[in-house]
Design a protein around this motif. Structure first.
Motif, PDB file in Angstrom:
ATOM      1  N   VAL A   1       7.245   1.967   5.957  1.00  0.00           N
ATOM      2  CA  VAL A   1       8.482   2.555   5.453  1.00  0.00           C
ATOM      3  C   VAL A   1       8.222   4.008   5.066  1.00  0.00           C
ATOM      4  O   VAL A   1       7.444   4.282   4.139  1.00  0.00           O
ATOM      5  CB  VAL A   1       9.012   1.795   4.223  1.00  0.00           C
ATOM      6  CG1 VAL A   1      10.264   2.471   3.671  1.00  0.00           C
ATOM      7  CG2 VAL A   1       9.312   0.337   4.583  1.00  0.00           C
ATOM      8  N   PRO A   2       8.825   4.964   5.764  1.00  0.00           N
ATOM      9  CA  PRO A   2       8.712   6.371   5.362  1.00  0.00           C
ATOM     10  C   PRO A   2       9.606   6.647   4.161  1.00  0.00           C
ATOM     11  O   PRO A   2      10.706   6.093   4.052  1.00  0.00           O
ATOM     12  CB  PRO A   2       9.193   7.127   6.600  1.00  0.00           C
ATOM     13  CG  PRO A   2      10.119   6.180   7.286  1.00  0.00           C
ATOM     14  CD  PRO A   2       9.616   4.789   7.004  1.00  0.00           C
ATOM     15  N   LEU A   3       9.131   7.474   3.277  1.00  0.00           N
ATOM     16  CA  LEU A   3       9.878   7.830   2.067  1.00  0.00           C
ATOM     17  C   LEU A   3      10.224   9.309   2.116  1.00  0.00           C
ATOM     18  O   LEU A   3       9.352  10.151   2.354  1.00  0.00           O
ATOM     19  CB  LEU A   3       9.043   7.523   0.823  1.00  0.00           C
ATOM     20  CG  LEU A   3       8.586   6.066   0.680  1.00  0.00           C
ATOM     21  CD1 LEU A   3       7.524   5.945  -0.413  1.00  0.00           C
ATOM     22  CD2 LEU A   3       9.772   5.161   0.388  1.00  0.00           C
ATOM     23  N   GLU A   4      11.480   9.626   1.877  1.00  0.00           N
ATOM     24  CA  GLU A   4      11.922  11.021   1.949  1.00  0.00           C
ATOM     25  C   GLU A   4      11.588  11.720   0.632  1.00  0.00           C
ATOM     26  O   GLU A   4      12.427  11.852  -0.261  1.00  0.00           O
ATOM     27  CB  GLU A   4      13.414  11.089   2.248  1.00  0.00           C
ATOM     28  CG  GLU A   4      13.826  10.405   3.545  1.00  0.00           C
ATOM     29  CD  GLU A   4      13.100  10.979   4.757  1.00  0.00           C
ATOM     30  OE1 GLU A   4      12.818  12.197   4.760  1.00  0.00           O
ATOM     31  OE2 GLU A   4      12.820  10.219   5.695  1.00  0.00           O
ATOM     32  N   SER A   5      10.346  12.143   0.512  1.00  0.00           N
ATOM     33  CA  SER A   5       9.865  12.760  -0.724  1.00  0.00           C
ATOM     34  C   SER A   5       8.672  13.642  -0.429  1.00  0.00           C
ATOM     35  O   SER A   5       7.995  13.489   0.588  1.00  0.00           O
ATOM     36  CB  SER A   5       9.482  11.670  -1.738  1.00  0.00           C
ATOM     37  OG  SER A   5       8.923  12.240  -2.907  1.00  0.00           O
ATOM     38  N   ALA A   6       8.406  14.563  -1.353  1.00  0.00           N
ATOM     39  CA  ALA A   6       7.196  15.379  -1.293  1.00  0.00           C
ATOM     40  C   ALA A   6       6.194  14.934  -2.348  1.00  0.00           C
ATOM     41  O   ALA A   6       5.089  15.464  -2.419  1.00  0.00           O
ATOM     42  CB  ALA A   6       7.542  16.851  -1.500  1.00  0.00           C
TER      43      ALA A   6
ATOM     44  N   PRO B   1      15.821   9.890  -4.828  1.00  0.00           N
ATOM     45  CA  PRO B   1      16.331   8.803  -3.985  1.00  0.00           C
ATOM     46  C   PRO B   1      15.226   7.937  -3.380  1.00  0.00           C
ATOM     47  O   PRO B   1      15.429   6.735  -3.170  1.00  0.00           O
ATOM     48  CB  PRO B   1      17.112   9.548  -2.893  1.00  0.00           C
ATOM     49  CG  PRO B   1      17.522  10.837  -3.546  1.00  0.00           C
ATOM     50  CD  PRO B   1      16.372  11.197  -4.456  1.00  0.00           C
ATOM     51  N   ALA B   2      14.070   8.525  -3.104  1.00  0.00           N
ATOM     52  CA  ALA B   2      12.987   7.761  -2.485  1.00  0.00           C
ATOM     53  C   ALA B   2      12.513   6.616  -3.363  1.00  0.00           C
ATOM     54  O   ALA B   2      12.004   5.611  -2.865  1.00  0.00           O
ATOM     55  CB  ALA B   2      11.813   8.692  -2.164  1.00  0.00           C
ATOM     56  N   TRP B   3      12.686   6.767  -4.681  1.00  0.00           N
ATOM     57  CA  TRP B   3      12.276   5.689  -5.592  1.00  0.00           C
ATOM     58  C   TRP B   3      13.110   4.434  -5.335  1.00  0.00           C
ATOM     59  O   TRP B   3      12.579   3.315  -5.295  1.00  0.00           O
ATOM     60  CB  TRP B   3      12.402   6.140  -7.039  1.00  0.00           C
ATOM     61  CG  TRP B   3      12.240   5.024  -8.048  1.00  0.00           C
ATOM     62  CD1 TRP B   3      13.181   4.519  -8.872  1.00  0.00           C
ATOM     63  CD2 TRP B   3      11.037   4.289  -8.315  1.00  0.00           C
ATOM     64  NE1 TRP B   3      12.653   3.506  -9.642  1.00  0.00           N
ATOM     65  CE2 TRP B   3      11.348   3.344  -9.319  1.00  0.00           C
ATOM     66  CE3 TRP B   3       9.744   4.328  -7.796  1.00  0.00           C
ATOM     67  CZ2 TRP B   3      10.398   2.448  -9.825  1.00  0.00           C
ATOM     68  CZ3 TRP B   3       8.806   3.433  -8.296  1.00  0.00           C
ATOM     69  CH2 TRP B   3       9.131   2.517  -9.292  1.00  0.00           C
ATOM     70  N   LYS B   4      14.404   4.607  -5.131  1.00  0.00           N
ATOM     71  CA  LYS B   4      15.256   3.460  -4.835  1.00  0.00           C
ATOM     72  C   LYS B   4      14.884   2.845  -3.490  1.00  0.00           C
ATOM     73  O   LYS B   4      14.905   1.624  -3.320  1.00  0.00           O
ATOM     74  CB  LYS B   4      16.729   3.871  -4.842  1.00  0.00           C
ATOM     75  CG  LYS B   4      17.280   4.179  -6.228  1.00  0.00           C
ATOM     76  CD  LYS B   4      18.781   4.411  -6.183  1.00  0.00           C
ATOM     77  CE  LYS B   4      19.343   4.632  -7.582  1.00  0.00           C
ATOM     78  NZ  LYS B   4      20.815   4.806  -7.581  1.00  0.00           N
TER      79      LYS B   4
ATOM     80  N   ALA C   1       5.214   8.952   1.625  1.00  0.00           N
ATOM     81  CA  ALA C   1       6.157  10.079   1.562  1.00  0.00           C
ATOM     82  C   ALA C   1       5.925  11.032   2.733  1.00  0.00           C
ATOM     83  O   ALA C   1       4.781  11.382   3.046  1.00  0.00           O
ATOM     84  CB  ALA C   1       5.993  10.816   0.238  1.00  0.00           C
ATOM     85  N   ARG C   2       7.001  11.459   3.355  1.00  0.00           N
ATOM     86  CA  ARG C   2       6.890  12.309   4.550  1.00  0.00           C
ATOM     87  C   ARG C   2       6.179  13.627   4.272  1.00  0.00           C
ATOM     88  O   ARG C   2       5.450  14.150   5.125  1.00  0.00           O
ATOM     89  CB  ARG C   2       8.281  12.605   5.117  1.00  0.00           C
ATOM     90  CG  ARG C   2       8.940  11.449   5.825  1.00  0.00           C
ATOM     91  CD  ARG C   2      10.171  11.899   6.572  1.00  0.00           C
ATOM     92  NE  ARG C   2      10.909  10.788   7.142  1.00  0.00           N
ATOM     93  CZ  ARG C   2      10.618  10.208   8.304  1.00  0.00           C
ATOM     94  NH1 ARG C   2       9.601  10.674   9.031  1.00  0.00           N
ATOM     95  NH2 ARG C   2      11.342   9.204   8.754  1.00  0.00           N
TER      96      ARG C   2
ATOM     97  N   LEU D   1       0.849  -1.190   0.000  1.00  0.00           N
ATOM     98  CA  LEU D   1       0.000   0.000   0.000  1.00  0.00           C
ATOM     99  C   LEU D   1       0.888   1.245   0.000  1.00  0.00           C
ATOM    100  O   LEU D   1       1.707   1.426   0.902  1.00  0.00           O
ATOM    101  CB  LEU D   1      -0.924  -0.005   1.220  1.00  0.00           C
ATOM    102  CG  LEU D   1      -1.705  -1.321   1.437  1.00  0.00           C
ATOM    103  CD1 LEU D   1      -2.551  -1.237   2.698  1.00  0.00           C
ATOM    104  CD2 LEU D   1      -2.569  -1.656   0.229  1.00  0.00           C
ATOM    105  N   ILE D   2       0.711   2.093  -1.012  1.00  0.00           N
ATOM    106  CA  ILE D   2       1.609   3.232  -1.222  1.00  0.00           C
ATOM    107  C   ILE D   2       0.799   4.538  -1.248  1.00  0.00           C
ATOM    108  O   ILE D   2      -0.111   4.691  -2.063  1.00  0.00           O
ATOM    109  CB  ILE D   2       2.381   3.079  -2.545  1.00  0.00           C
ATOM    110  CG1 ILE D   2       3.112   1.732  -2.585  1.00  0.00           C
ATOM    111  CG2 ILE D   2       3.348   4.232  -2.744  1.00  0.00           C
ATOM    112  CD1 ILE D   2       3.666   1.367  -3.944  1.00  0.00           C
ATOM    113  N   GLY D   3       1.120   5.463  -0.352  1.00  0.00           N
ATOM    114  CA  GLY D   3       0.423   6.745  -0.321  1.00  0.00           C
ATOM    115  C   GLY D   3      -1.065   6.612  -0.046  1.00  0.00           C
ATOM    116  O   GLY D   3      -1.866   7.408  -0.521  1.00  0.00           O
ATOM    117  N   GLY D   4      -1.426   5.614   0.742  1.00  0.00           N
ATOM    118  CA  GLY D   4      -2.845   5.320   0.974  1.00  0.00           C
ATOM    119  C   GLY D   4      -3.392   5.923   2.251  1.00  0.00           C
ATOM    120  O   GLY D   4      -2.707   6.629   2.990  1.00  0.00           O
ATOM    121  N   TYR D   5      -4.644   5.599   2.519  1.00  0.00           N
ATOM    122  CA  TYR D   5      -5.322   6.131   3.700  1.00  0.00           C
ATOM    123  C   TYR D   5      -6.484   5.235   4.075  1.00  0.00           C
ATOM    124  O   TYR D   5      -7.006   4.464   3.256  1.00  0.00           O
ATOM    125  CB  TYR D   5      -5.822   7.558   3.451  1.00  0.00           C
ATOM    126  CG  TYR D   5      -6.583   7.737   2.138  1.00  0.00           C
ATOM    127  CD1 TYR D   5      -7.958   7.556   2.069  1.00  0.00           C
ATOM    128  CD2 TYR D   5      -5.914   8.096   0.970  1.00  0.00           C
ATOM    129  CE1 TYR D   5      -8.652   7.729   0.883  1.00  0.00           C
ATOM    130  CE2 TYR D   5      -6.586   8.269  -0.225  1.00  0.00           C
ATOM    131  CZ  TYR D   5      -7.965   8.082  -0.266  1.00  0.00           C
ATOM    132  OH  TYR D   5      -8.645   8.241  -1.451  1.00  0.00           O
TER     133      TYR D   5
END
Length: 355
Positions: free
Chosen positions: A255-260, A269-272, A231-232, A131-135
């Motif tokens: 897993v937090p992702l360092e991205s906007a 970098p967050a893609w990797k 993404a944070r 689950l990516i960017g979900g709610y």
């Protein structure tokens, strides 16, 4: 690169419970990954897009990736009467009806809630959830302040007024919710896709439905391995909602992702980080493959690989290496075999995304 992708994917249509035709696309070979539908896709255009092509290439490099367009969007039927969460769930059921083996289900954005509902309804089909960017709840379902309602109403009205148009104010607001770090090319593609994927009214109705999503009673019942990534600085769905989603699902990994960016872009970098996390989460039969540095290559093959990764075609490589195009073509075929890929697009993503 893009034309090869187009040739490889197979587009078909399935019929949902209410008779709506849903466009599906499959690409790659291996254990199956199904991506639940979400906003802003067009199965015939996504392989050439600077937003989605790296997602498709990476997810299909070792697997058979199945994706589809939402009803009312992309190649799916445009003139639909029912746009609702239950209708979306029925569409996912139609897409997966002929899949006779357990699969990994990926849910992005509102696709996360859809994936949760599907996994509980069909536990025999879903092996794992990503689950990516979900709610758990859409903005209206979780609204605790009048400000949230105003925000929801404003965005809905902006969609009706400016969807797919040349209104710079709308495009700036809407695009920044999804890809604030996007290049000019990526932002222009996003705007063009709005025009091509859905009408303003369909987009507004879709947005209204996803605002009201609420799977808060379903998420705690999930009993398959689940990976949640967020993404944070996601402006579309707050980071706290991703944390809440992971907290609701028993034993979920977060897993937090360092991205906007709500949709991760290939060069960040967050893609990797995302792909490394996905590979580690998938079962060994899906995730195991040698790193780029572990693959035995001759000096000639390594030179050709470097030029392929830069986007050079066979004729340019041949001229650079003082070889015939046939020789280069054979070497590229050997690289496909050694890396376990089926196209230049997959090979490029494989090299660039290796952690």
């Amino acid at each position: 690169m893009n034309s090869e992708f187009q040739q490889q994917q197979e587009i078909r249509f399935v019929t949902s419970k209410d008779g709506t035709r849903i466009a599906t696309a499959t690409i790659g070979r291996g254990p199956i990954i199904v991506r639940a539908a979400h906003w802003l896709t067009h199965v015939s255009r996504d392989p050439e897009s600077p937003i989605w092509r790296h997602w498709i290439a990476e997810m299909s490099a070792q697997n058979r990736l199945v994706r589809y367009d939402l009803r009312g969007c992309g190649l799916s039927a445009r003139d639909v009467c029912d746009i609702s969460f239950e209708a979306w769930l029925a569409d996912l059921e139609a897409v997966t009806q002929q899949i006779n083996e357990p699969f990994t289900l990926i849910g992005m954005s509102q696709g996360a809630a859809l994936s949760i509902a599907y996994a509980l309804r069909h536990p025999e089909k879903v092996e794992r959830l990503i689950l990516i960017g979900g709610y758990v709840q859409g903005i209206r379902a979780r609204a605790s302040e009048a400000q949230h309602i105003i925000e929801a109403d404003t965005l809905t009205n902006l969609i009706r007024l400016g969807w797919g148009s040349d209104l710079n104010a709308f495009n700036e607001v809407f695009t920044n919710l999804f890809i604030p770090d996007g290049t000019d090319e990526q932002c222009a593609w996003w705007q063009n896709l709005e025009r091509e994927t859905a009408s303003p009214e369909t987009a507004a109705l879709t947005f209204e439905v996803l605002q009201q999503i609420d799977v808060s009673d379903l998420a705690p019942k999930v009993n398959v391995p689940t990976l949640v990534l967020h993404a944070r600085n996601d402006a579309r769905v707050p980071f706290e909602e991703g944390q809440r989603l992971a907290a609701c699902i028993p034993d979920a990994q977060f897993v937090p992702l360092e991205s906007a960016n709500h949709v991760l872009l290939q060069d960040e970098p967050a893609w990797k980080t995302l792909m490394a996390s996905v590979r580690a989460f998938l079962p060994p039969r899906l995730a195991s493959r040698p790193s780029v540095g572990e693959i035995a290559l001759t000096p000639a093959e390594r030179a050709v690989l470097g030029m392929v990764a830069k986007g050079l075609g066979n004729s340019d490589i041949a001229a650079n290496q003082n070889k015939s195009e046939k020789t280069v073509r054979n070497q590229v075929s050997i690289l496909f075999e050694k890396f376990g890929v089926h196209s230049r697009a997959e090979l490029i993503v494989r090299v660039l995304s290796d952690p």
